[in-house]
Write a protein that holds these residues in place. Structure first.
Motif, PDB file in Angstrom:
ATOM      1  N   ASP A  47       0.836  -1.204   0.000  1.00  0.00           N
ATOM      2  CA  ASP A  47       0.000   0.000   0.000  1.00  0.00           C
ATOM      3  C   ASP A  47       0.871   1.255   0.000  1.00  0.00           C
ATOM      4  O   ASP A  47       0.555   2.243  -0.691  1.00  0.00           O
ATOM      5  N   GLN A  50       2.452   1.985  -3.442  1.00  0.00           N
ATOM      6  CA  GLN A  50       1.505   2.537  -4.407  1.00  0.00           C
ATOM      7  C   GLN A  50       1.272   4.033  -4.202  1.00  0.00           C
ATOM      8  O   GLN A  50       0.762   4.705  -5.102  1.00  0.00           O
ATOM      9  N   THR A  51       1.645   4.574  -3.038  1.00  0.00           N
ATOM     10  CA  THR A  51       1.479   6.012  -2.803  1.00  0.00           C
ATOM     11  C   THR A  51       2.632   6.822  -3.394  1.00  0.00           C
ATOM     12  O   THR A  51       2.520   8.043  -3.510  1.00  0.00           O
ATOM     13  N   LYS A  53       4.754   8.569  -5.975  1.00  0.00           N
ATOM     14  CA  LYS A  53       4.479   9.073  -7.321  1.00  0.00           C
ATOM     15  C   LYS A  53       5.738   9.456  -8.092  1.00  0.00           C
ATOM     16  O   LYS A  53       5.763   9.382  -9.314  1.00  0.00           O
ATOM     17  N   ARG A  85       4.935   8.322 -11.717  1.00  0.00           N
ATOM     18  CA  ARG A  85       3.655   7.673 -11.992  1.00  0.00           C
ATOM     19  C   ARG A  85       2.622   8.716 -12.462  1.00  0.00           C
ATOM     20  O   ARG A  85       2.677   9.861 -12.038  1.00  0.00           O
ATOM     21  N   PHE A 149       6.118  -2.492  -8.651  1.00  0.00           N
ATOM     22  CA  PHE A 149       4.902  -1.925  -9.221  1.00  0.00           C
ATOM     23  C   PHE A 149       3.705  -2.854  -9.041  1.00  0.00           C
ATOM     24  O   PHE A 149       2.563  -2.434  -9.222  1.00  0.00           O
ATOM     25  N   ARG A 150       3.951  -4.105  -8.681  1.00  0.00           N
ATOM     26  CA  ARG A 150       2.860  -5.067  -8.504  1.00  0.00           C
ATOM     27  C   ARG A 150       2.426  -5.216  -7.052  1.00  0.00           C
ATOM     28  O   ARG A 150       1.267  -5.463  -6.773  1.00  0.00           O
ATOM     29  N   GLY A 152       0.963  -4.377  -3.672  1.00  0.00           N
ATOM     30  CA  GLY A 152      -0.090  -3.410  -3.375  1.00  0.00           C
ATOM     31  C   GLY A 152      -1.186  -3.372  -4.412  1.00  0.00           C
ATOM     32  O   GLY A 152      -2.079  -2.524  -4.343  1.00  0.00           O
ATOM     33  N   THR A 153      -1.156  -4.294  -5.405  1.00  0.00           N
ATOM     34  CA  THR A 153      -2.189  -4.399  -6.432  1.00  0.00           C
ATOM     35  C   THR A 153      -2.719  -5.828  -6.447  1.00  0.00           C
ATOM     36  O   THR A 153      -2.112  -6.738  -5.865  1.00  0.00           O
TER      37      THR A 153
END
Length: 253
Positions: A47, A50-51, A53, A85, A149-150, A152-153
């Motif tokens: 998580d 993913q924050t 940027k 991002r 990049f994966r 947290g998804t």
């Protein structure tokens, strides 16, 4: 085949992000034990990733190749990423054998081999995550550090562990890190996550139990969350004498 040589020659972790620590030193009582706190730590890390940027991250990776007689040969590589991002990426992948660049400006992706002065350009618009999938599926190109990049998804499942444990704390460089260990199928992997408010992955070790020699790869990550690079980093201007070649699609399986 310029594109196929872009990947870093080390094994990747196919996993989620580390969880908040349960009691230090606690380990599961059986091989099938999954500590929910370890899984939650992975989720927390994913998580947080993913924050982010705009950042730069590099990895120094060491892998092993096993010869027929069981002797292991060690190899190393380095990858450096600059990221904005959702859709700009600059990657440099270097080893003793090659030096490669991948540059994505949100509209086109360029692969460049400076030693040979070859480059390929293809049109692509989408996110970095979509680019990763597209390059792997269509061209057989594996970018370095794709798990960053994966995690947290939905692509990083958190429910397929055979075991998960918290293994205490250790220092990676100057950072105090929480250490977790996981088992998935024939892969054992460990991750060290910075303790505190910024749960960044600092080290990943992967062991292939499917090979009786149990080869291992280790990746050390260095982060810069206050990078000063500008958007010009994501524009490619062919150097004098560089030759454009076609990016070859992978053969259908």
């Amino acid at each position: 085949m310029l594109a196929a040589s872009v990947s870093v020659p080390v094994t990747r972790a196919q996993a989620p992000a580390p969880a908040a620590a349960s009691e230090p030193g606690a380990t599961p009582s059986g091989a099938s034990a999954v500590d929910p706190a370890a899984v939650q730590a992975l989720k927390k890390m994913g998580d947080y990733l993913q924050t982010l940027k705009r950042f730069a991250v590099s990895t120094d990776a060491t892998g092993e190749r096993v010869l027929r007689d069981g002797q292991k040969l060690q190899h190393t590589a380095r990858a450096e990423l600059q990221v904005v991002r959702p859709g700009m990426l600059r990657a440099r992948i270097s080893s003793a054998r090659s030096d490669r660049y991948l540059i994505f400006d949100g509209r086109t992706v360029t692969l460049y081999a400076p030693e040979q002065k070859y480059y390929s350009i293809v049109d692509f618009s989408g996110t970095i995550g979509e680019l990763i999938d597209r390059l792997e599926e269509k061209y057989g190109v594996e970018l370095p550090m794709t798990d960053l990049f994966r995690w947290g998804t939905p692509a990083a499942s958190l429910d397929n562990f055979e075991s998960a444990m918290y293994a205490g704390q250790a220092r990676i460089g100057k950072d105090l890190c929480d250490h977790y260990a996981f088992r998935q199928g024939k892969i054992d992997w460990q991750i060290w996550i910075t303790a505190g408010e910024h749960p960044l992955p600092r080290k990943v070790a992967i062991t292939n139990r499917g090979d009786e020699a149990r080869p291992q790869s280790v990746s050390l990550f260095s982060w810069n969350l206050k990078s000063t690079f500008d958007d010009a980093s994501f524009r490619f201007t062919p150097p004098s004498g560089a030759k454009r070649i076609e990016m070859v699609e992978r053969k259908s399986r």
